[in-house]
Design a protein around this motif. Sequence first.
Motif, PDB file in Angstrom:
ATOM      1  N   ILE A  64       0.833  -1.200   0.000  1.00  0.00           N
ATOM      2  CA  ILE A  64       0.000   0.000   0.000  1.00  0.00           C
ATOM      3  C   ILE A  64       0.873   1.258   0.000  1.00  0.00           C
ATOM      4  O   ILE A  64       0.550   2.268  -0.631  1.00  0.00           O
ATOM      5  CB  ILE A  64      -0.968  -0.019   1.220  1.00  0.00           C
ATOM      6  CG1 ILE A  64      -1.850   1.225   1.222  1.00  0.00           C
ATOM      7  CG2 ILE A  64      -0.254  -0.138   2.521  1.00  0.00           C
ATOM      8  CD1 ILE A  64      -2.872   1.219   2.327  1.00  0.00           C
ATOM      9  N   LEU A  65       2.033   1.169   0.653  1.00  0.00           N
ATOM     10  CA  LEU A  65       2.950   2.309   0.692  1.00  0.00           C
ATOM     11  C   LEU A  65       3.514   2.580  -0.701  1.00  0.00           C
ATOM     12  O   LEU A  65       3.551   3.726  -1.166  1.00  0.00           O
ATOM     13  CB  LEU A  65       4.063   2.027   1.700  1.00  0.00           C
ATOM     14  CG  LEU A  65       5.137   3.099   1.898  1.00  0.00           C
ATOM     15  CD1 LEU A  65       4.510   4.429   2.252  1.00  0.00           C
ATOM     16  CD2 LEU A  65       6.092   2.681   2.996  1.00  0.00           C
ATOM     17  N   LEU A  68       0.688   4.123  -2.866  1.00  0.00           N
ATOM     18  CA  LEU A  68       0.378   5.533  -2.574  1.00  0.00           C
ATOM     19  C   LEU A  68       1.536   6.432  -2.988  1.00  0.00           C
ATOM     20  O   LEU A  68       1.325   7.509  -3.550  1.00  0.00           O
ATOM     21  CB  LEU A  68       0.084   5.713  -1.079  1.00  0.00           C
ATOM     22  CG  LEU A  68      -1.192   5.050  -0.569  1.00  0.00           C
ATOM     23  CD1 LEU A  68      -1.343   5.267   0.923  1.00  0.00           C
ATOM     24  CD2 LEU A  68      -2.406   5.588  -1.295  1.00  0.00           C
ATOM     25  N   LEU A  69       2.747   5.981  -2.720  1.00  0.00           N
ATOM     26  CA  LEU A  69       3.917   6.774  -3.107  1.00  0.00           C
ATOM     27  C   LEU A  69       3.935   6.963  -4.620  1.00  0.00           C
ATOM     28  O   LEU A  69       4.155   8.057  -5.124  1.00  0.00           O
ATOM     29  CB  LEU A  69       5.194   6.062  -2.648  1.00  0.00           C
ATOM     30  CG  LEU A  69       6.514   6.752  -2.996  1.00  0.00           C
ATOM     31  CD1 LEU A  69       6.573   8.124  -2.364  1.00  0.00           C
ATOM     32  CD2 LEU A  69       7.695   5.924  -2.515  1.00  0.00           C
ATOM     33  N   PHE A  72       0.599   9.297  -5.691  1.00  0.00           N
ATOM     34  CA  PHE A  72       0.668  10.716  -5.304  1.00  0.00           C
ATOM     35  C   PHE A  72       1.992  11.336  -5.744  1.00  0.00           C
ATOM     36  O   PHE A  72       2.036  12.490  -6.151  1.00  0.00           O
ATOM     37  CB  PHE A  72       0.468  10.865  -3.796  1.00  0.00           C
ATOM     38  CG  PHE A  72      -0.928  10.568  -3.381  1.00  0.00           C
ATOM     39  CD1 PHE A  72      -1.986  11.359  -3.823  1.00  0.00           C
ATOM     40  CD2 PHE A  72      -1.213   9.492  -2.566  1.00  0.00           C
ATOM     41  CE1 PHE A  72      -3.283  11.076  -3.449  1.00  0.00           C
ATOM     42  CE2 PHE A  72      -2.510   9.202  -2.191  1.00  0.00           C
ATOM     43  CZ  PHE A  72      -3.545   9.994  -2.637  1.00  0.00           C
ATOM     44  N   GLY A  73       3.064  10.530  -5.649  1.00  0.00           N
ATOM     45  CA  GLY A  73       4.369  11.031  -6.069  1.00  0.00           C
ATOM     46  C   GLY A  73       4.367  11.402  -7.536  1.00  0.00           C
ATOM     47  O   GLY A  73       4.817  12.486  -7.918  1.00  0.00           O
ATOM     48  N   SER A  74       3.827  10.506  -8.377  1.00  0.00           N
ATOM     49  CA  SER A  74       3.844  10.791  -9.808  1.00  0.00           C
ATOM     50  C   SER A  74       2.932  11.976 -10.119  1.00  0.00           C
ATOM     51  O   SER A  74       3.214  12.776 -11.004  1.00  0.00           O
ATOM     52  CB  SER A  74       3.407   9.563 -10.595  1.00  0.00           C
ATOM     53  OG  SER A  74       2.068   9.266 -10.306  1.00  0.00           O
ATOM     54  N   ALA A  75       1.839  12.119  -9.353  1.00  0.00           N
ATOM     55  CA  ALA A  75       0.940  13.252  -9.587  1.00  0.00           C
ATOM     56  C   ALA A  75       1.680  14.565  -9.336  1.00  0.00           C
ATOM     57  O   ALA A  75       1.579  15.515 -10.128  1.00  0.00           O
ATOM     58  CB  ALA A  75      -0.282  13.148  -8.680  1.00  0.00           C
TER      59      ALA A  75
END
Lengths: 231, 231
Positions: A64-65, A68-69, A72-75
């Motif tokens: 899950i980490l 999410l990374l 959201f990171g790519s966004a």
Amino acid sequence: MEALNGWWDDFFWGSVVVADVFVVSLILTVLFGLTGAAAKLSKNRVAQSIANGYTIIFRGTPEILVLLLFYFGSAIALTAIAQISNPEIKYVDIPPFWAGSIAIALIVGSYATETFRGAFLGVEPGQIEAARALGLSNFKTFIYVRIPAMWRLALPPFGNHMLSLIKDTALISIIGLEETLFVAEQAIATTGKPFTMFIVVGAIYLGFSTIITLSVVVLEKYANQHLKIAR
Amino acid sequence: MIFDFALIVDSIPKMLAGFWMTFELWFLSAVLGMALAIILLLMRISGRWYLYAPAMAYIYIFRGTPILVQIFIIYHGFPQLEFIRESIFWPILREPFGCAILALTLNTGAYVSEILRGGVLGVDRGLKEAGAALGLSSTHRFIYITSPIAIRLALPAYSNDIISLMKSTALASTITLLDMMGIARTIVAETYAPYEIFLSLTVIYLILTWIIQKSIGLIEKRMSRHVRSEA
């Protein structure tokens, strides 16, 4: 059970999304796994350490980490890039489908890297020497000798990787992919029957797992066909 | 997009405050899961179909569905059922912590029992026969001969499973528990700095994985010391 009326088609389309994610991430997993294994087995120090870092990081962090990374990171990265050309843009993200498929493929790919590496090492050196003696090029040896021989050894553990893959697709609902778990949450919001809906999701996944397990049995039989005839 | 080091320094202690939650989830479900796994193992090797079949069905269901779905069924789904709300277990199942422990235990029990079975099957027949020849009862043989060897054989696979259990505890954050992952998600929602927070959390998880791996490695070394002293 009547709570399910009117939701069957949504669950069906949710399952189609699960199957789509599975197919896409399966292809990527094989790709990442083969690349990782090739890098680990190469004589190039840099490639080796990159592959080692890859397997250590992706096998040691919660799925899950990573998801999410990655999402959201790519966004944030994409938004920053987009704002260079057009400062008006507020927010850009990768579609959850792709962010999710790539993220779970990276995770399972790190496990596949180890499997493929072991399987490549398990190919008898004699077979490769024989291919050399026949004058096959490195590339042809890889495609016609190493891959088929390695595949037989990798198949049983790879079946487990496929099962992890199908189960990890459930996580992608967290970043908003409209798969079965997401459908269930919507259905619960209107019907107020969480147990019924989540059990349906569980049953769908159990169905997928069963199909995969059975396919692996069939594939294993197919892969070891020649051994049976020899006996 | 600048890497905010002050934020990292600020948030690492906050995330580490969730360490005990992560640890409790991990440790309790590992212990309870082991107990469940032993029961399932005994049922499987009992040779009686009415014990064998339910254990098989249990393992098939829990290994074939995603842990996230299992968590959701227990946390969101169970309150729908009246007999659960009225049962004595309700005070536990009402709390997200109890639900997370239950889901993780049930899930890991299925996997660990497979691992233990692998260990038991790996024990040399001759040793058991020797035990029988010495007049040990089948219970004694299981406790004094099969178990110690099976544990040693199962340890490497168990180390993988206990690490994946540690990673699964991160899913408890989806049912409002504030483990390290839950705290990280809260901080990201407030600051919108996924890179800084999630990457530092990745490092924390990697350290945890490393510690578990090394500790089990040490136990393994100690348990196989007789093998090395011979060589």
